[in-house]
Design an enzyme around this catalytic site. Structure first.
Site, PDB file in Angstrom:
ATOM      1  CB  ALA A   1      -0.875  -0.006   1.239  1.00 18.15           C
TER       2      ALA A   1
ATOM      3  N   GLY B   1       0.577  -5.314   0.662  1.00 20.20           N
ATOM      4  CA  GLY B   1      -0.539  -5.447  -0.278  1.00 20.20           C
ATOM      5  C   GLY B   1      -0.094  -6.019  -1.611  1.00 20.20           C
TER       6      GLY B   1
ATOM      7  CD  GLU C   1      -2.396  -8.040   2.338  1.00 18.71           C
ATOM      8  OE1 GLU C   1      -2.958  -8.411   3.395  1.00 18.71           O
ATOM      9  OE2 GLU C   1      -2.316  -6.855   1.969  1.00 18.71           O
TER      10      GLU C   1
ATOM     11  CD  GLU D   1       1.442  -5.777   5.383  1.00 21.78           C
ATOM     12  OE1 GLU D   1       0.839  -5.844   4.305  1.00 21.78           O
ATOM     13  OE2 GLU D   1       2.298  -6.624   5.722  1.00 21.78           O
TER      14      GLU D   1
HETATM   15  N1  T1G Z   1       4.557   3.572   0.069  1.00 20.35           N
HETATM   16  C1  T1G Z   1       4.995   4.792  -0.306  1.00 20.35           C
HETATM   17  N2  T1G Z   1       6.297   5.070  -0.692  1.00 20.35           N
HETATM   18  C2  T1G Z   1       7.127   4.032  -0.688  1.00 20.35           C
HETATM   19  C3  T1G Z   1       6.731   2.717  -0.302  1.00 20.35           C
HETATM   20  C4  T1G Z   1       5.373   2.499   0.081  1.00 20.35           C
HETATM   21  N3  T1G Z   1       4.909   1.306   0.423  1.00 20.35           N
HETATM   22  N4  T1G Z   1       7.813   1.924  -0.390  1.00 20.35           N
HETATM   23  C5  T1G Z   1       8.832   2.694  -0.817  1.00 20.35           C
HETATM   24  N5  T1G Z   1       8.429   3.956  -1.000  1.00 20.35           N
HETATM   25  C6  T1G Z   1       9.243   5.082  -1.485  1.00 20.35           C
HETATM   26  C7  T1G Z   1      10.300   5.534  -0.465  1.00 20.35           C
HETATM   27  O1  T1G Z   1       9.778   6.441   0.436  1.00 20.35           O
HETATM   28  C8  T1G Z   1      11.348   6.151  -1.374  1.00 20.35           C
HETATM   29  O2  T1G Z   1      10.893   7.419  -1.737  1.00 20.35           O
HETATM   30  C9  T1G Z   1      11.283   5.269  -2.616  1.00 20.35           C
HETATM   31  O3  T1G Z   1      10.002   4.632  -2.587  1.00 20.35           O
HETATM   32  C10 T1G Z   1      12.333   4.208  -2.653  1.00 20.35           C
HETATM   33  O4  T1G Z   1      12.271   3.480  -1.442  1.00 20.35           O
HETATM   34  C11 T1G Z   1      -2.898  -3.478   2.627  1.00 20.35           C
HETATM   35  C12 T1G Z   1      -1.602  -1.964   4.440  1.00 20.35           C
HETATM   36  C13 T1G Z   1      10.390  -1.672  -1.190  1.00 20.35           C
HETATM   37  C14 T1G Z   1      12.183  -2.679   0.181  1.00 20.35           C
HETATM   38  O5  T1G Z   1       6.158  -1.787   4.167  1.00 20.35           O
HETATM   39  O6  T1G Z   1      10.467  -1.616   2.535  1.00 20.35           O
HETATM   40  O7  T1G Z   1       0.739  -2.943   2.141  1.00 20.35           O
HETATM   41  O8  T1G Z   1      12.605   8.770  -0.636  1.00 20.35           O
HETATM   42  O9  T1G Z   1      14.539   4.155  -0.598  1.00 20.35           O
HETATM   43  O10 T1G Z   1      15.942   0.803  -0.293  1.00 20.35           O
HETATM   44  O11 T1G Z   1      -1.784  -5.067   3.828  1.00 20.35           O
HETATM   45  O12 T1G Z   1      11.068   0.831   0.210  1.00 20.35           O
HETATM   46  O13 T1G Z   1      12.827   8.219  -3.043  1.00 20.35           O
HETATM   47  O14 T1G Z   1      11.016   9.787  -2.240  1.00 20.35           O
HETATM   48  O15 T1G Z   1      13.170   2.391   0.591  1.00 20.35           O
HETATM   49  O16 T1G Z   1      15.309  -0.038  -2.587  1.00 20.35           O
HETATM   50  C15 T1G Z   1       3.767  -2.596   3.170  1.00 20.35           C
HETATM   51  C16 T1G Z   1       7.932  -0.478   2.321  1.00 20.35           C
HETATM   52  C17 T1G Z   1       2.933  -1.365   3.122  1.00 20.35           C
HETATM   53  C18 T1G Z   1       7.302  -1.804   2.103  1.00 20.35           C
HETATM   54  C19 T1G Z   1      12.666  -0.766  -1.385  1.00 20.35           C
HETATM   55  N6  T1G Z   1       4.981  -2.393   2.413  1.00 20.35           N
HETATM   56  N7  T1G Z   1       9.050  -0.228   1.436  1.00 20.35           N
HETATM   57  O17 T1G Z   1      13.775  -0.375  -0.635  1.00 20.35           O
HETATM   58  O18 T1G Z   1      14.172   1.937  -1.682  1.00 20.35           O
HETATM   59  S1  T1G Z   1       1.484  -1.564   4.129  1.00 20.35           S
HETATM   60  C20 T1G Z   1       6.094  -1.988   2.985  1.00 20.35           C
HETATM   61  C21 T1G Z   1      10.256  -0.824   1.649  1.00 20.35           C
HETATM   62  C22 T1G Z   1       0.453  -2.584   3.211  1.00 20.35           C
HETATM   63  C23 T1G Z   1      -1.577  -3.959   3.070  1.00 20.35           C
HETATM   64  C24 T1G Z   1      -0.805  -3.020   3.898  1.00 20.35           C
HETATM   65  C25 T1G Z   1      11.361  -0.409   0.735  1.00 20.35           C
HETATM   66  C26 T1G Z   1      11.607  -1.401  -0.415  1.00 20.35           C
HETATM   67  P1  T1G Z   1      11.875   8.608  -1.915  1.00 20.35           P
HETATM   68  P2  T1G Z   1      13.598   3.008  -0.673  1.00 20.35           P
HETATM   69  P3  T1G Z   1      14.915   0.555  -1.329  1.00 20.35           P
END
Ligand code: T1G
Length: 704
Positions: A65, A103, A106, A126
């Site tokens: 998400a 997500g 999922e 999450e």
């Molecule tokens: N949402 C918004 N922005 C995101 C994002 C996300 N999920 N993931 C990464 N970004 C942005 C980040 O801020 C950065 O932006 C750029 O992408 C590169 O990220 C319904 C509710 C995927 C392993 O928790 O762990 O799904 O600084 O520097 O080191 O059940 O990003 O360049 O402007 O981290 O290569 C669950 C979170 C969400 C994954 C990549 N997902 N992301 O790492 O790059 S909750 C997460 C990460 C959800 C559902 C629920 C990592 C990455 P900017 P980065 P990276």
């Protein structure tokens, strides 16, 4: 549909290909869920389409998400777009590269098949942002891989490599194909006519595991009790997976939605979301040339084979970078290498690495005795004694031998970077790279900018930190830089509150209850009271107004250096690390108070917490005011990864905003009256506090 076109749909060879294209990581931002539902509908309605593929454009499948959307109204939920996939009349294959997280996974679990390239990673992280999988992950994953493995993945939030995902049964096939799209279309054609369609929601055989081991959920709750103190999300994750084993699918989804709603806007989730973005923001260097990509570090050198030198060499070796470690004598070198071998052996014994990994990493560390032997390395980190004269000598020699363009870095924890830089003809290539003990464990690398350090060198040093698995954060060169300097008043207050009547065990309990793994006095016993004793002596010699800390000085002079001497702030039984309060310490405190006429009194836990943390909040504001850090959120990242600050509280400045800048200004002003100059409110705090502004968004008052 008003949202940007972030999902493409095309048909190739009778297969409908749904491509999510929402850079940088294909998060489920506005328009993505809608686009997926629309495309699935088109595929099902098109007689020329036998099956579909869901794939991500760019570097990843779907990373979950859009975290920026939390707390905001959503037009569609992941539950709805996964439902569309679930109810598709034609099979859908998820083709995974990069990350399938939250997500994203999922959606893949709602597809009928999942294929992945070997470098892919999948996970439901999450819990790391204070919530739980809210798009069916807690109900589908246990059905696919069993409740135990699912619970471990969901409660840890770890990213699972594709090979393990295949073993677990999450992924049906690994495709070692540069052309994932092509491979997915071939796979889809292969299964297009198979009926009934395999749906994860219909699987229940793996749920029987819970009947065979009904105690698994309680066992998990017990195993996380210490680490998950004061937190809700990990326990909600367990409850949701447990529901999957006890409730029909739709009812389980309802339970998941209810538990998710309880967490989404809770303080814990908000603080963890803040930490997530603060860790991304810290990497951005204001004024750095936009497209400058520093050369990747391929070879490294460490000058100084002491404890820190060995730890830093391990960092390079752990991340595949050959490193030369140098010291003046063979004897010191051999001792240093033996310490490295011992550290690795302990890690193997603990199971944090395998013997194979140890055997792979050790040969990457090569001992050398001459400066000429390191001349061609891309970076050198100096880790010699904290003495100005020794540092100067080393940097003069490095300047003479190191190749042009090499990064010349110092691991000093306090000495001004300019002192080393001015010993060279290339001060622009000199910076600090301050690792935290133990260097191969602590995540923080404080990159220190001297007055002549170029932005390219800063960007290069930051990248080096990330290349060895660290979180890099920039500080300006001053006494204690940003991290230690912001914590120094915390230490002063903890020592002075002793003189006023508080006890080490009371202060430690306050900080452990607050969320720290250990109290500051127990940590001091672990690292050794003599370390900070020398620093205090140096400061007292340099500044006649320096407020001596009599109690710790006396303990060191009594030979109580901490765990290594069996006594420090606490006493320890032989071979046991359990801290026991010690009457001797109480009497030293009472003697000091009597000698200096300090009235003793009782302290509330709340006063202790505020004295410690507000002292550092005030100093953090001074650091920003003077331009010794870029952002308040950078200082928070330093506290999270350098000092073990409880992550679910966001960070020092984030926590300060939960108290409120105005209330903090009032409190500090009152203590300024009572305790004097050390509590003078910083101008920046006054400025923000008077407006009731937000501290965590504060920026450097002057350029670094
Ligand atoms: N949402 C918004 N922005 C995101 C994002 C996300 N999920 N993931 C990464 N970004 C942005 C980040 O801020 C950065 O932006 C750029 O992408 C590169 O990220 C319904 C509710 C995927 C392993 O928790 O762990 O799904 O600084 O520097 O080191 O059940 O990003 O360049 O402007 O981290 O290569 C669950 C979170 C969400 C994954 C990549 N997902 N992301 O790492 O790059 S909750 C997460 C990460 C959800 C559902 C629920 C990592 C990455 P900017 P980065 P990276």
């Amino acid at each position: 549909m008003s949202e940007p076109q972030v999902v493409r749909y095309d048909v190739e060879d009778g297969i409908g290909v749904i491509t999510v294209d929402n850079p940088p990581v294909n998060a489920l931002g506005p328009g993505v869920r809608e686009g997926i539902i629309d495309a699935v509908g088109r595929g099902n309605a098109d007689p020329g389409v036998a099956a579909m593929v869901l794939i991500g454009a760019g570097r990843s499948f779907i990373a979950g998400a859009d975290i920026r959307q939390f707390g905001k109204a959503r037009t569609l939920t992941t539950g709805q777009s996964t439902k569309a996939l679930d109810e598709s009349a034609k099979p859908v294959v998820a083709a995974i590269h990069g990350y399938a997280l939250g997500g994203g996974l999922e959606h893949a679990l709602a597809c009928n098949y999942r294929i992945a390239v070997p470098t892919a990673k999948v996970g439901l992280p999450e819990v790391l942002i204070g919530i739980l999988p809210g798009g069916g992950g807690t109900q589908r994953l246990p059905r696919l891989i069993g409740p135990k493995a699912a619970m471990e993945m969901i409660v840890s939030g770890r990213h699972v490599p594709a090979a393990e995902a295949k073993q677990l049964g999450i992924v049906d096939e690994l495709v070692d194909d540069k052309d994932l799209r092509g491979a997915a279309i071939r796979f889809a054609k292969g299964i297009a006519s198979k009926r009934p369609l395999p749906r994860v929601r219909d699987k229940s055989d793996r749920l029987a595991e819970a009947k065979a081991d009904p105690g698994m959920f309680e066992a998990m709750r017990k195993s996380i009790a210490r680490k998950a103190r004061n937190q809700k999300a990990p326990y909600h994750c367990i409850a949701a997976v447990e529901a999957a084993t006890k409730e029909p699918f739709e009812q389980g989804l309802e339970t998941e939605r209810r538990l998710f709603a309880e967490l989404e806007n809770a303080d814990e989730a908000k603080a963890l979301r803040y930490a997530f973005f603060a860790e991304r923001e810290v990497a951005k260097i204001p004024g750095a040339p936009k497209d400058y990509k520093p050369p990747r570090i391929k070879t490294a050198a460490v000058v100084g084979a002491g404890t820190m030198g060995g730890g830093i060499a391990m960092c390079f070796a752990d991340y595949g970078i050959p490193v030369k470690i140098m010291d003046a004598t063979r004897e010191t070198l051999d001792k240093g290498l033996q310490r490295v071998r011992d550290n690795y052996a302990v890690s193997v014994k603990r199971g944090s690495i395998t013997q194979a990994q140890m055997d792979e990493r050790l040969p990457r560390i090569q001992a050398v005795e001459r400066y000429e032997d390191i001349a061609d390395c891309d970076v050198v980190v100096e880790v010699v004694f904290e003495r100005v004269d020794v540092k100067k000598e080393v940097f003069a020699k490095l300047d003479a031998v190191m190749k042009p363009g090499a990064l010349l870095l110092s691991n000093s924890s306090a000495i001004d970077t300019d002192i080393m830089a001015n010993m060279t003809n290339r001060p622009q290539d000199v910076a600090g790279a301050h690792f935290f003990a133990p260097a191969n464990v602590m995540k923080l690398c404080e990159v220190v900018k001297g007055t002549k350090t170029s932005n390219e060198t800063i960007v290069g040093a930051m990248q080096m930190g990330r290349d060895v698995g660290k979180i890099s954060a920039v500080a300006g060169s001053c006494d204690g830089f940003a991290a230690n300097r912001s914590r120094a008043p915390f230490i002063t207050e903890m020592m002075l509150m002793l003189e006023e009547g508080a006890l080490p065990e009371q202060i430690d309990k306050v900080m452990v209850d607050y969320g720290y793994p250990m109290g500051p006095f127990a940590v001091n016993d672990l690292s050794g009271l003599d370390i900070s004793y020398d620093t205090r002596k140096r400061r007292a010699a340099a500044d006649p107004n320096y407020r001596k800390l009599h109690v710790p000085d006396r303990l060191v002079e009594m030979g109580r250096k901490g765990q290594k001497t069996g006594a420090g702030w606490y006493r320890y039984e032989k071979g046991d690390r359990t801290p026991h309060p010690d009457e001797v310490v109480k009497s030293v405190i009472a003697d000091v108070a009597k000698e200096f006429g300090i009235e003793q009194r009782t302290f509330t836990d709340d006063e202790i917490l505020r004295r410690l943390l507000l002292a550092s909040v005030n100093e953090a504001c001074k650091i920003l005011e003077e331009g010794k850090a870029y952002r308040a959120s950078d200082i928070d990242v330093m506290w999270l990864h350098g000092f073990g600050f409880p992550r679910y509280r966001g960070g020092l400045m984030y926590w300060a905003d939960t108290v409120g800048s105005k209330a903090i200004l009032d409190q500090i002003s009152e203590w300024h009256e009572r305790y004097g100059a050390r509590w003078r409110p910083s101008n920046l705090l006054r400025e923000i506090g008077e407006k009731g502004g937000v501290l965590r968004e504060a920026k450097a008052g002057v350029p670094l």
